[in-house]
Design a protein around this motif. Structure first.
Motif, PDB file in Angstrom:
ATOM      1  N   LEU A 140      42.256  18.657  56.209  1.00  0.00           N
ATOM      2  CA  LEU A 140      43.253  19.751  55.817  1.00  0.00           C
ATOM      3  C   LEU A 140      44.548  19.422  55.718  1.00  0.00           C
ATOM      4  O   LEU A 140      44.831  18.205  56.820  1.00  0.00           O
ATOM      5  CB  LEU A 140      43.148  20.844  56.533  1.00  0.00           C
ATOM      6  CG  LEU A 140      42.223  21.842  56.031  1.00  0.00           C
ATOM      7  CD1 LEU A 140      42.616  23.437  57.087  1.00  0.00           C
ATOM      8  CD2 LEU A 140      42.234  22.131  54.950  1.00  0.00           C
ATOM      9  N   SER A 141      45.444  18.972  55.156  1.00  0.00           N
ATOM     10  CA  SER A 141      46.259  18.387  55.320  1.00  0.00           C
ATOM     11  C   SER A 141      46.713  17.135  55.137  1.00  0.00           C
ATOM     12  O   SER A 141      46.950  16.393  56.133  1.00  0.00           O
ATOM     13  CB  SER A 141      47.568  18.628  55.937  1.00  0.00           C
ATOM     14  OG  SER A 141      48.889  18.489  56.522  1.00  0.00           O
ATOM     15  N   SER A 142      45.906  16.008  54.719  1.00  0.00           N
ATOM     16  CA  SER A 142      45.670  14.533  53.988  1.00  0.00           C
ATOM     17  C   SER A 142      47.400  14.066  53.828  1.00  0.00           C
ATOM     18  O   SER A 142      47.963  14.738  52.580  1.00  0.00           O
ATOM     19  CB  SER A 142      45.043  14.475  53.635  1.00  0.00           C
ATOM     20  OG  SER A 142      43.167  15.237  53.645  1.00  0.00           O
ATOM     21  N   CYS A 143      47.637  13.466  53.855  1.00  0.00           N
ATOM     22  CA  CYS A 143      48.841  12.649  54.024  1.00  0.00           C
ATOM     23  C   CYS A 143      48.879  11.160  54.253  1.00  0.00           C
ATOM     24  O   CYS A 143      48.140  10.103  55.026  1.00  0.00           O
ATOM     25  CB  CYS A 143      50.213  13.526  54.651  1.00  0.00           C
ATOM     26  SG  CYS A 143      51.612  12.352  54.259  1.00  0.00           S
ATOM     27  N   VAL A 144      49.399  10.616  52.891  1.00  0.00           N
ATOM     28  CA  VAL A 144      50.159   9.433  52.886  1.00  0.00           C
ATOM     29  C   VAL A 144      51.268   8.689  53.084  1.00  0.00           C
ATOM     30  O   VAL A 144      51.886   9.290  52.140  1.00  0.00           O
ATOM     31  CB  VAL A 144      49.358   8.201  51.968  1.00  0.00           C
ATOM     32  CG1 VAL A 144      49.371   6.720  51.741  1.00  0.00           C
ATOM     33  CG2 VAL A 144      47.121   8.476  51.950  1.00  0.00           C
ATOM     34  N   ARG A 145      51.512   7.708  53.820  1.00  0.00           N
ATOM     35  CA  ARG A 145      53.100   8.057  54.189  1.00  0.00           C
ATOM     36  C   ARG A 145      52.897   5.969  53.856  1.00  0.00           C
ATOM     37  O   ARG A 145      52.682   5.149  54.377  1.00  0.00           O
ATOM     38  CB  ARG A 145      53.162   7.569  55.187  1.00  0.00           C
ATOM     39  CG  ARG A 145      54.684   7.513  55.417  1.00  0.00           C
ATOM     40  CD  ARG A 145      55.229   8.378  57.062  1.00  0.00           C
ATOM     41  NE  ARG A 145      56.951   7.930  57.923  1.00  0.00           N
ATOM     42  CZ  ARG A 145      57.670   8.651  57.497  1.00  0.00           C
ATOM     43  NH1 ARG A 145      57.207   9.961  56.506  1.00  0.00           N
ATOM     44  NH2 ARG A 145      58.958   8.380  57.206  1.00  0.00           N
ATOM     45  N   ILE A 146      53.910   5.939  53.383  1.00  0.00           N
ATOM     46  CA  ILE A 146      54.343   4.283  52.130  1.00  0.00           C
ATOM     47  C   ILE A 146      55.697   4.794  52.518  1.00  0.00           C
ATOM     48  O   ILE A 146      56.541   4.971  52.290  1.00  0.00           O
ATOM     49  CB  ILE A 146      54.243   4.507  51.138  1.00  0.00           C
ATOM     50  CG1 ILE A 146      52.523   4.980  50.940  1.00  0.00           C
ATOM     51  CG2 ILE A 146      54.726   2.911  50.288  1.00  0.00           C
ATOM     52  CD1 ILE A 146      52.382   4.505  49.002  1.00  0.00           C
TER      53      ILE A 146
END
Length: 182
Positions: A140-146
């Motif tokens: 849940l709540s998968s995120c990629v931060r760039i």
């Protein structure tokens, strides 16, 4: 162990024009695939198949748009920040959002020559692709931060995710590509 070849200069592995042509060919092939998918599945008339077809076609065309964008780097806006914000939006639409992965992008402004911008763009695409492909296992709540910023020593790029972490010690092909572009 494989050896990385130079990416700039007369001994460059892939001349820039060839790289642009490859992106263009990939974009065209993906557009043809989307058309073929629509044609082949048009015989099924259920709403569920129609919705699945729409999502698949949208995904293929988004990846095609990403390849077209990468193939036209020298025709993109010269402002580096605007270019990378557009690229992050395309990455989100084509790779992350369809896999229920959120994208947070923090892109600074500054200038970068087209050739260097191209290498940084390829690194960004490879890192985000690796995150989308390997980091998440249905959590849940998968995120990629760039994060990208211009500083006195040049541009910095950071791609982080809240996924499962690296599962193996040796570097894969993607990591070797990024090392070669860095």
């Amino acid at each position: 162990m494989s050896q990385l070849l130079p990416i700039e200069g007369p001994d460059a592995l892939v001349p820039s024009f060839l790289l642009h042509e490859v992106h263009h060919r990939m974009a065209n092939s993906q557009a043809i695939l989307a058309a073929m998918l629509r044609r082949e599945l048009s015989i099924f008339k259920t709403a569920e198949v129609g919705e699945t077809l729409r999502r698949c076609e949208e995904q293929i065309l988004a990846v095609s748009e990403l390849n077209r964008f990468l193939g036209n780097i020298q025709r993109q806006p010269s402002a580096t920040g605007a270019y990378f914000r557009s690229l992050c939006e395309l990455l989100s639409r084509s790779l992350l959002t369809p896999n229920d992965i959120r994208c947070e992008a923090f892109i600074g402004d500054g200038e970068l020559p087209d050739g260097k911008r191209e290498y940084l763009a390829l690194m960004l695409v490879e890192l985000v692709t690796n995150a989308a492909k390997h980091a998440f296992r249905g959590g849940l709540s998968s995120c990629v931060r760039i994060e990208m910023a211009s500083g006195s020593a040049g541009w910095s790029l950071s791609v982080a995710d809240n996924g499962v972490g690296i599962q193996r010690a040796e570097k894969g092909t993607g990591s070797r590509i990024v090392d070669g572009l860095a």
